[in-house]
Design a protein around this motif. Structure first.
Motif, PDB file in Angstrom:
ATOM      1  N   VAL A   1       0.844  -1.201   0.000  1.00 44.40           N
ATOM      2  CA  VAL A   1       0.000   0.000   0.000  1.00 44.40           C
ATOM      3  C   VAL A   1       0.885   1.259   0.000  1.00 44.40           C
ATOM      4  CG1 VAL A   1      -1.720   1.320   1.317  1.00 44.40           C
ATOM      5  CG2 VAL A   1      -1.976  -1.159   1.065  1.00 44.40           C
ATOM      6  N   LEU A   2       1.957   1.245   0.799  1.00 44.80           N
ATOM      7  CA  LEU A   2       2.865   2.410   0.817  1.00 44.80           C
ATOM      8  C   LEU A   2       3.442   2.665  -0.578  1.00 44.80           C
ATOM      9  CD1 LEU A   2       4.975   1.944   4.088  1.00 44.80           C
ATOM     10  CD2 LEU A   2       3.094   3.539   3.692  1.00 44.80           C
ATOM     11  N   GLU A   3       3.860   1.598  -1.254  1.00 45.85           N
ATOM     12  CA  GLU A   3       4.462   1.769  -2.579  1.00 45.85           C
ATOM     13  C   GLU A   3       3.446   2.322  -3.565  1.00 45.85           C
ATOM     14  OE1 GLU A   3       7.053  -1.652  -3.832  1.00 45.85           O
ATOM     15  OE2 GLU A   3       8.357  -0.056  -3.141  1.00 45.85           O
ATOM     16  N   THR A   4       2.225   1.821  -3.478  1.00 46.52           N
ATOM     17  CA  THR A   4       1.193   2.295  -4.402  1.00 46.52           C
ATOM     18  C   THR A   4       0.895   3.775  -4.164  1.00 46.52           C
ATOM     19  OG1 THR A   4       0.285   0.093  -4.637  1.00 46.52           O
ATOM     20  CG2 THR A   4      -1.187   1.899  -5.169  1.00 46.52           C
ATOM     21  N   ARG A   5       0.870   4.164  -2.899  1.00 45.63           N
ATOM     22  CA  ARG A   5       0.653   5.589  -2.608  1.00 45.63           C
ATOM     23  C   ARG A   5       1.801   6.434  -3.142  1.00 45.63           C
ATOM     24  NH1 ARG A   5      -3.516   7.485   1.010  1.00 45.63           N
ATOM     25  NH2 ARG A   5      -2.773   9.415   0.123  1.00 45.63           N
ATOM     26  N   ASP A   6       3.000   5.895  -3.026  1.00 46.81           N
ATOM     27  CA  ASP A   6       4.188   6.702  -3.314  1.00 46.81           C
ATOM     28  C   ASP A   6       4.483   6.775  -4.811  1.00 46.81           C
ATOM     29  OD1 ASP A   6       5.811   8.310  -1.826  1.00 46.81           O
ATOM     30  OD2 ASP A   6       7.396   6.834  -1.546  1.00 46.81           O
ATOM     31  N   ASN A   7       4.285   5.663  -5.531  1.00 49.98           N
ATOM     32  CA  ASN A   7       4.682   5.698  -6.949  1.00 49.98           C
ATOM     33  C   ASN A   7       3.545   5.412  -7.916  1.00 49.98           C
ATOM     34  OD1 ASN A   7       4.383   2.938  -7.035  1.00 49.98           O
ATOM     35  ND2 ASN A   7       6.495   2.486  -7.572  1.00 49.98           N
ATOM     36  N   GLY A   8       2.351   5.142  -7.386  1.00 46.60           N
ATOM     37  CA  GLY A   8       1.178   5.030  -8.262  1.00 46.60           C
ATOM     38  C   GLY A   8       1.091   3.716  -9.016  1.00 46.60           C
ATOM     39  N   LYS A   9       1.967   2.758  -8.689  1.00 49.94           N
ATOM     40  CA  LYS A   9       1.846   1.473  -9.386  1.00 49.94           C
ATOM     41  C   LYS A   9       0.665   0.688  -8.818  1.00 49.94           C
ATOM     42  CE  LYS A   9       5.418  -0.836 -11.296  1.00 49.94           C
ATOM     43  NZ  LYS A   9       6.756  -1.474 -11.337  1.00 49.94           N
ATOM     44  N   LEU A  10       0.156  -0.225  -9.606  1.00 51.44           N
ATOM     45  CA  LEU A  10      -1.066  -0.927  -9.215  1.00 51.44           C
ATOM     46  C   LEU A  10      -0.872  -1.725  -7.933  1.00 51.44           C
ATOM     47  CD1 LEU A  10      -2.288  -2.422 -12.613  1.00 51.44           C
ATOM     48  CD2 LEU A  10      -2.787  -0.191 -11.594  1.00 51.44           C
ATOM     49  N   ILE A  11      -1.875  -1.675  -7.063  1.00 51.88           N
ATOM     50  CA  ILE A  11      -1.798  -2.436  -5.814  1.00 51.88           C
ATOM     51  C   ILE A  11      -1.622  -3.925  -6.115  1.00 51.88           C
ATOM     52  CG2 ILE A  11      -4.335  -2.587  -5.559  1.00 51.88           C
ATOM     53  CD1 ILE A  11      -1.794  -2.264  -2.680  1.00 51.88           C
ATOM     54  N   ASN A  12      -2.265  -4.409  -7.186  1.00 48.60           N
ATOM     55  CA  ASN A  12      -2.119  -5.843  -7.515  1.00 48.60           C
ATOM     56  C   ASN A  12      -0.664  -6.181  -7.830  1.00 48.60           C
ATOM     57  OD1 ASN A  12      -4.806  -6.247  -7.178  1.00 48.60           O
ATOM     58  ND2 ASN A  12      -5.316  -6.229  -9.359  1.00 48.60           N
ATOM     59  N   GLU A  13      -0.015  -5.292  -8.581  1.00 44.43           N
ATOM     60  CA  GLU A  13       1.388  -5.521  -8.962  1.00 44.43           C
ATOM     61  C   GLU A  13       2.289  -5.447  -7.716  1.00 44.43           C
ATOM     62  OE1 GLU A  13       2.959  -5.705 -12.180  1.00 44.43           O
ATOM     63  OE2 GLU A  13       4.844  -4.598 -12.005  1.00 44.43           O
ATOM     64  N   MET A  14       2.039  -4.438  -6.863  1.00 40.36           N
ATOM     65  CA  MET A  14       2.895  -4.291  -5.686  1.00 40.36           C
ATOM     66  C   MET A  14       2.676  -5.452  -4.713  1.00 40.36           C
ATOM     67  SD  MET A  14       4.054  -1.968  -7.254  1.00 40.36           S
ATOM     68  CE  MET A  14       5.681  -1.742  -6.584  1.00 40.36           C
ATOM     69  N   ARG A  15       1.422  -5.934  -4.621  1.00 37.05           N
ATOM     70  CA  ARG A  15       1.169  -7.117  -3.770  1.00 37.05           C
ATOM     71  C   ARG A  15       1.946  -8.320  -4.291  1.00 37.05           C
ATOM     72  NH1 ARG A  15      -5.153  -5.961  -3.146  1.00 37.05           N
ATOM     73  NH2 ARG A  15      -5.026  -4.852  -1.165  1.00 37.05           N
ATOM     74  N   MET A  16       1.910  -8.472  -5.621  1.00 44.02           N
ATOM     75  CA  MET A  16       2.644  -9.607  -6.209  1.00 44.02           C
ATOM     76  C   MET A  16       4.133  -9.482  -5.859  1.00 44.02           C
ATOM     77  SD  MET A  16       4.792 -10.191  -8.945  1.00 44.02           S
ATOM     78  CE  MET A  16       5.667 -11.726  -9.004  1.00 44.02           C
ATOM     79  N   GLN A  17       4.684  -8.290  -6.082  1.00 48.69           N
ATOM     80  CA  GLN A  17       6.120  -8.098  -5.828  1.00 48.69           C
ATOM     81  C   GLN A  17       6.452  -8.333  -4.357  1.00 48.69           C
ATOM     82  OE1 GLN A  17       7.720  -4.395  -7.262  1.00 48.69           O
ATOM     83  NE2 GLN A  17       7.285  -4.853  -9.393  1.00 48.69           N
TER      84      GLN A  17
END
Ligand code: NDP
Length: 499
Positions: free
Chosen positions: A94-110
């Motif tokens: 969630v922090l990454e998605t807020r910070d760089n706008g990448k999809l939550i699904n992608e950041m969850r996967m990573q």
């Protein structure tokens, strides 16, 4: 459905020598949420004094408890970190998605996959072995030791902030080095939360330090600092070249993971049900902000019309929106200057005579107006010589380039200063085996795209980089080999002749 909640702007500390601290100057900068266009965090703006303090802390840690720790204990710490990371995956995503706008699904996967790097390299820590050399000199015993380098500076970009850091930190720490990490100014928040996990896992103070700030202010000092042994960098090739030059002037070791202009090649015999989504995943996932973006679709001329029609129809359905919403498929561009760069390239392509088949502008939906969006964009009528086919856009812009046969596909694919990755869609087994030999790229995917693993080496040919991350190759990037010679015979040879 979106899960977005308003959050107050939080002021963060950076990590130097086990202390959470502001910059010595007290300066801060704001980090923006690319979906709202609003600041959402405040981060210390490190200066050279902070860099010096972080390098000193890492250097002290390298010579202290960390150096004396057994490799098994080091590996254990890395695996403990992996467990902490697994538990924090959702928060970090969630922090990454807020910070760089990448999809939550992608950041969850990573984030859910990322602990594997620390398990794998943690497991390797006590398997770093030297060799006994059957030396050709009588009465001499010769063996090698694999030793850490010392202080490693990790510099990471904004597009996959933690994943690209994990690719560096896991092998570097497993090999026994200490770290000063500078995340991108656009994505520091998740890095700082990541840093807390090292503390929780029990790493000695100073083994991992995080300095936040601007590359143009502190990058040079980080790279040139006399106590830094190596720089592990991911970013654009222009910055990479600057880092390489600065490192060369001090004879520092480097690993450089730079940009790309990857060809995603569709042959007439491809399974179109896979190839079309494969082209889309290559360029519109992460809004094209990946180094491995398949930004050139090379399509065999006999199926050009069919592929273009299906591609445009598929890409048109992509849902643009809030990256925190799991239903969203295309999120914003991470930074405002980067969005402008993408729009400039769209103008350049039009000016070069390419035909805009889809997108080519900012979305008209007023709900998206505050965010930094660009519509998924497809250009036809592109020649390999055009700037849009040669230069890295780092945005959701795909150039479709036709080819006649395998030879021409290879020639166009290799007609690039970059060589990071390529994709290939074919049902011809011979071609699937033949083509990887002919493509000048560090990764080749056949009937798939955009896969990476802690197990398999990743890196660039040509201007896409130097060195390899991931897999067994990665740990060697953080070690140096020492040759030890022992006279076993108490011999006293002539001191005036080389032995
Ligand atoms: P940049 O090259 O602008 O920045 C990368 C990092 O370098 C950032 O932390 C940046 O800090 C820092 N930096 C900037 N100037 C200097 C300097 N003079 N000395 C040392 N460090 C410096 O890349 P972006 O962050 O804009 O990321 C996008 C680029 O990264 C794309 O071009 C993409 O191709 C490439 N990339 C490559 C990948 C790969 O694995 N090959 C993976 C991901 C991205 P600051 O943010 O403060 O400017």
């Amino acid at each position: 459905m979106t899960i977005r909640m308003p959050v107050p702007v939080v002021k963060h500390d950076m990590l130097i020598g086990g202390r959470w601290t502001q910059a010595e100057s007290g300066d801060i900068f704001e980090s923006f949420d690319p979906y709202t266009g609003e600041p959402w965090a405040e981060v210390p703006r490190a200066g050279t004094a902070d860099v010096d303090a972080a390098v000193e802390a890492a250097s002290d840690a390298f010579r202290g408890e960390w150096r004396r720790m057994t490799a098994t204990a080091r590996g254990h710490l890395l695996r403990r970190f992996a467990d902490r990371l697994a538990a924090a995956a959702e928060t970090l995503a969630v922090l990454e998605t807020r910070d760089n706008g990448k999809l939550i699904n992608e950041m969850r996967m990573q984030l859910n996959y990322m602990p594997q790097w620390f398990h794998y390299f943690g497991g390797l820590a006590d398997k770093i072995e030297g060799r006994v050399i059957p030396i050709d000199k009588p009465g001499v015993f010769n063996f090698t030791r694999e030793e850490p380098l010392g202080v490693v500076v990790a510099i990471t970009p904004w597009n996959s902030p933690l994943m690209l850091a994990a690719w560096k930190l896991a092998p570097a720490l497993a090999a026994g080095n200490t770290i000063v990490w500078k995340p991108s100014e656009f994505s520091s928040v998740s890095a700082l939360a990541f840093g807390k996990l090292f503390e929780e896992a029990g790493f000695p103070p100073g083994v991992v330090n995080i300095v936040t700030g601007f590359g143009h202010e502190i990058g040079d000092r980080l790279v040139r600092h006399p106590k830094v042994a190596k720089i592990a960098f991911t970013g654009g090739d222009a910055t990479g070249q600057r880092v390489y030059q600065a490192a060369a002037s001090e004879l520092k070791k480097v690993t450089l993971e730079l940009g790309g202009k990857s060809a995603n090649i569709v042959f007439a015999d491809a399974r179109m049900e896979s190839a079309i989504p494969g082209l889309v995943s290559g360029i519109f996932a992460a809004s094209g902000q990946t180094c491995i973006a398949g930004s050139r679709a090379l399509v065999q001329r006999s199926v050009l019309d069919e592929v273009v029609e299906k591609l445009v129809a598929f890409a048109k359905t992509a849902r643009i929106g809030d990256p925190l919403d799991p239903e969203t498929q295309v999120g914003p561009i991470t930074t405002l200057p980067q969005r402008q760069k993408v729009l400039d390239y769209i103008d350049i392509a039009k000016g070069e005579g390419a035909e805009c088949l889809l997108g080519g502008k900012v979305p008209e939906d007023p709900a998206l107006a505050p965010g930094w969006f660009v519509e998924p964009t497809i250009f036809g009528g592109v020649a390999s010589s055009m700037r849009i086919a040669q230069e890295e856009v780092f945005g959701p812009v795909l150039s479709v380039i036709p080819f006649e046969d395998e030879d021409e596909a290879v020639a166009i694919a290799n007609d690039s200063i970059y060589g990071l990755a390529s994709g290939l869609w074919t049902q011809d087994l011979g071609r699937a085996l033949r083509m990887p030999d002919r493509l000048q790229t560090g990764s080749v995917w056949v009937n798939m795209y955009r896969a990476t693993s802690y197990l398999s080496p990743f890196g660039g040919y040509k201007r896409s980089g130097i060195g390899r991350e991931n897999g067994m190759s990665a740990i060697r990037e953080y070690l140096q080999e020492k040759s030890v010679w022992i006279d076993t015979m108490n011999s006293v040879p002539s001191p005036f002749v080389q032995r």
